[in-house]
Design a protein around this motif. Sequence first.
Motif, PDB file in Angstrom:
ATOM      1  N   SER A 266       0.831  -1.114   0.115  1.00 42.87           N
ATOM      2  CA  SER A 266      -0.159   0.138   0.083  1.00 42.87           C
ATOM      3  C   SER A 266       0.795   1.237   0.088  1.00 42.87           C
ATOM      4  CB  SER A 266      -1.010  -0.129   1.020  1.00 42.87           C
ATOM      5  OG  SER A 266      -0.356   0.010   2.318  1.00 42.87           O
TER       6      SER A 266
ATOM      7  N   PHE B  67      -4.033  -0.463  -5.122  1.00 45.84           N
ATOM      8  CA  PHE B  67      -4.527  -1.081  -3.812  1.00 45.84           C
ATOM      9  C   PHE B  67      -5.864   0.079  -3.192  1.00 45.84           C
ATOM     10  CE2 PHE B  67      -4.100  -1.432   0.718  1.00 45.84           C
ATOM     11  CZ  PHE B  67      -4.359  -3.091   0.921  1.00 45.84           C
ATOM     12  N   GLY B  68      -5.074   1.081  -3.339  1.00 45.21           N
ATOM     13  CA  GLY B  68      -6.117   2.502  -2.749  1.00 45.21           C
ATOM     14  C   GLY B  68      -7.658   2.335  -3.799  1.00 45.21           C
TER      15      GLY B  68
ATOM     16  N   VAL C  25      -9.245  -0.388  -2.299  1.00 44.72           N
ATOM     17  CA  VAL C  25      -9.979  -0.265  -0.714  1.00 44.72           C
ATOM     18  C   VAL C  25     -11.191   0.991  -1.174  1.00 44.72           C
ATOM     19  CG1 VAL C  25      -9.370   1.123   1.563  1.00 44.72           C
ATOM     20  CG2 VAL C  25      -7.743  -0.372   0.200  1.00 44.72           C
TER      21      VAL C  25
ATOM     22  N   SER D 145     -13.963  -1.111  -2.567  1.00 50.58           N
ATOM     23  CA  SER D 145     -14.812  -1.965  -1.809  1.00 50.58           C
ATOM     24  C   SER D 145     -15.260  -1.451  -0.469  1.00 50.58           C
ATOM     25  CB  SER D 145     -13.803  -3.233  -1.473  1.00 50.58           C
ATOM     26  OG  SER D 145     -12.465  -2.749  -1.363  1.00 50.58           O
ATOM     27  N   SER D 146     -14.698  -0.396  -0.006  1.00 44.96           N
ATOM     28  CA  SER D 146     -15.462   0.346   1.131  1.00 44.96           C
ATOM     29  C   SER D 146     -17.139   0.800   0.548  1.00 44.96           C
ATOM     30  CB  SER D 146     -14.879   1.704   1.397  1.00 44.96           C
ATOM     31  OG  SER D 146     -13.398   1.290   1.816  1.00 44.96           O
TER      32      SER D 146
ATOM     33  N   LEU E 122     -11.504   1.715   8.833  1.00 43.13           N
ATOM     34  CA  LEU E 122     -10.467   2.342   7.892  1.00 43.13           C
ATOM     35  C   LEU E 122      -9.572   3.312   8.603  1.00 43.13           C
ATOM     36  CD1 LEU E 122     -12.055   3.384   4.494  1.00 43.13           C
ATOM     37  CD2 LEU E 122     -10.560   1.336   5.087  1.00 43.13           C
TER      38      LEU E 122
ATOM     39  N   TYR F 194      -5.647   3.193   7.495  1.00 46.45           N
ATOM     40  CA  TYR F 194      -5.457   3.293   6.066  1.00 46.45           C
ATOM     41  C   TYR F 194      -5.693   4.734   5.679  1.00 46.45           C
ATOM     42  CZ  TYR F 194      -5.672   2.633   1.391  1.00 46.45           C
ATOM     43  OH  TYR F 194      -5.105   2.747  -0.203  1.00 46.45           O
TER      44      TYR F 194
ATOM     45  N   TYR G  24       0.108  -0.400  10.235  1.00 44.54           N
ATOM     46  CA  TYR G  24      -1.222  -0.963  10.357  1.00 44.54           C
ATOM     47  C   TYR G  24      -1.533  -1.549  11.614  1.00 44.54           C
ATOM     48  CZ  TYR G  24      -2.216  -0.525   5.319  1.00 44.54           C
ATOM     49  OH  TYR G  24      -2.532  -0.431   4.182  1.00 44.54           O
TER      50      TYR G  24
END
Lengths: 593, 104
Positions: free
Chosen positions: A220, A229-230, A233, A236-237, A329, A334, A450
């Motif tokens: 990430s 990847f962002g 994210v 999918s959010s 998140l 993130y 993380y």
Amino acid sequence: MADASCCAAPGELSEAGKGSRRVLLVGNPNVGKSVVFSRLTGVGTVSSNYPGTTVSFLEGRMRLAGEQVPVIDVPGSYSLDPTCPAEEVACRVLEDGGIIVNVLDATNLERNLALALQLRQMGMPMVVALNLWDEARHRGVHIDVERLSELLGVPVVPTAAVSGEGLADLVAAIERVADAPPPEPLEFDDLWSTVGAIVSEVQRLEHRHHTWRDIVEEISIRPVTGIPFGILVVLSSFAAVRAIGESIITYVMDPLFEGVWRPVVEALSRALGGGGWLHDILVGSYVVVDGARTLDFSLSLGVLTTGLYVSLGAVLPYVIAFYVVLGILEDVGYLPRLAVLLDGVMHRLGLHGYAVIPVILGFGCNVPGILATRVLDTPRERFIAATLISVGVPCAALQAMIMALLGPFGIGYVALVYGVLAVVWFVLGTVLRLTSKDFLPEMVLEIPAYRLPSWQTLAKKLWMRLKGYLLEATPVVLGGVAVIAVIHRSGIFEAIAGAIGPAMDTLFGLPPEAALAIVLGFFRKDIAVGMLAPLSLGPLQLVKASVMLAVTFPCVASYMVLLREFGLKKTALATAIMVVASLTTGIAMNLVF
Amino acid sequence: MQRRHRHHSGRATVTPAVQDGMPASALKDGEPARVVRIAGGERLAARLHNLGVLPGKRVVKLGTMPGRGPVMLDCDGVRVALGRGIASHVIVERVEPVPEEETV
């Protein structure tokens, strides 16, 4: 409950929160301070903030030797020489005295010790919580706790706040220092060389194992993999918010309203004689659905039908879904990565990458989003961010209603609304950047590792946010629906629609009744979209009306915050920008579609 | 970006001694280096110190975000994102890469 919710202002610190018999949680950002806070305090935390995003702070209470004392979660700071607004607040809080609980990140001792030493110079009662102790052990970081305690001259307690390890020892240590005389202030010459000397004496590192978290970390943070990847994210959010929201509506709210609440309103309707002023305001008017004359939760426009259904049946599920996903998140860590990824893009809009965080908050409710612009460095940047949030960021309530209205026509139309809003956003952002030339400070940001979120902290935060929504937004929706019901009966509706109707049609290709919905959008966006439902518009007209609603004005609550944060002059300027933006967008859409 | 000019003039007057000094922004991705000094005001130095970016620290440049985005550095295990102008104020020297085990 401040900025975590819709529509509230951050509260002042309570009287009990001042004075020396209080616990101050102090530490660098991202050391798990908020988790320690929620572990130490029980229920009844009064003021909320988003860790690292606003300068207001949380105040809770804890039991200390049989006595209830206030606990204050001081904004995360790196240093006592303030370099940002959050650190200024932290210093101010410290000046009022109290027992310091300095939360350190055990995996990052060196940097964290700088603040610990500065705090020790103050000679206040103090305990050090060596947090993320489990993580440090896992990474092969060994710290001689006793020696560290000797060198600092205050108790040091290893803790792992997420699992609760060491918290009881921490409370015991706080109790001990509370009754002991304050320690002598620590003296040293050079801060960083003292830090270095202590670290080399107490810390030993062994080979660090690569874990799955390191791998995700790498993915990430490197540009090549970080961008896909962002995107993943973010998408999918959105998908998760929609899936959670729709599930709550389908399996919980709709059955409740149809099975439990419908018999109640129908009985009430009979009791009120099936018509009349009071009936129409409370229950709404009968509408014909599929050939049958019935009360409809979306279309009847009564306080107890449409009012309750919009706020609890259609919008609340999305508010829950949004804050569940946002909370995860935030606590996983993130968001700073997103800020870094988008820094380049945001600079084109005259903003710092960090401004994505207020923007993301704005997708829940514009009010906390606008408040969170306080973390931005310059007044100009704050103004641009707040204006862009008010204009182009639809709140969860508005999004829920757009989903309800446009979803049946296909998800493509919903995507079209977001697409148009994104275009408006970039055009407006670029215009704002070009028209106000000013130096934009560059990014200096730590990317925290993380972390596994603490479910307890997540649940607490979610509850505070939902409570805010229920207490502050729901009454406005109910009142708003009552006003609409009155207007509906009185014939003002037709008069307004008749007056601006022709303009609506030529400029935007929308029916005259849509005008009233847009005007009422000033009170609550969700009711306004709800008002479009009975007009039986086509999908493209709904897209246009939804975008117009999103762009025109923020709701009255956001307006109050704009006024308070920016003053009359800048709010007037923002309003002018909104009017121009919405007219231009409406006309442009009418030409394109 | 105006800051760059200031930085260059500052560098010429303050430390002519450092031979191999170069801005961290000019490192290649994945190239290990050591921080020599922060070329800038005290305020900037203090902010970078707070993040653990200080002379003597090992840094690895992880990459640069696109669209004139920030420079990503790994500084002794702490990941930081620095705007390009700021990253050009972090003066580093190249060092030999060391294998996995590293002790500080």
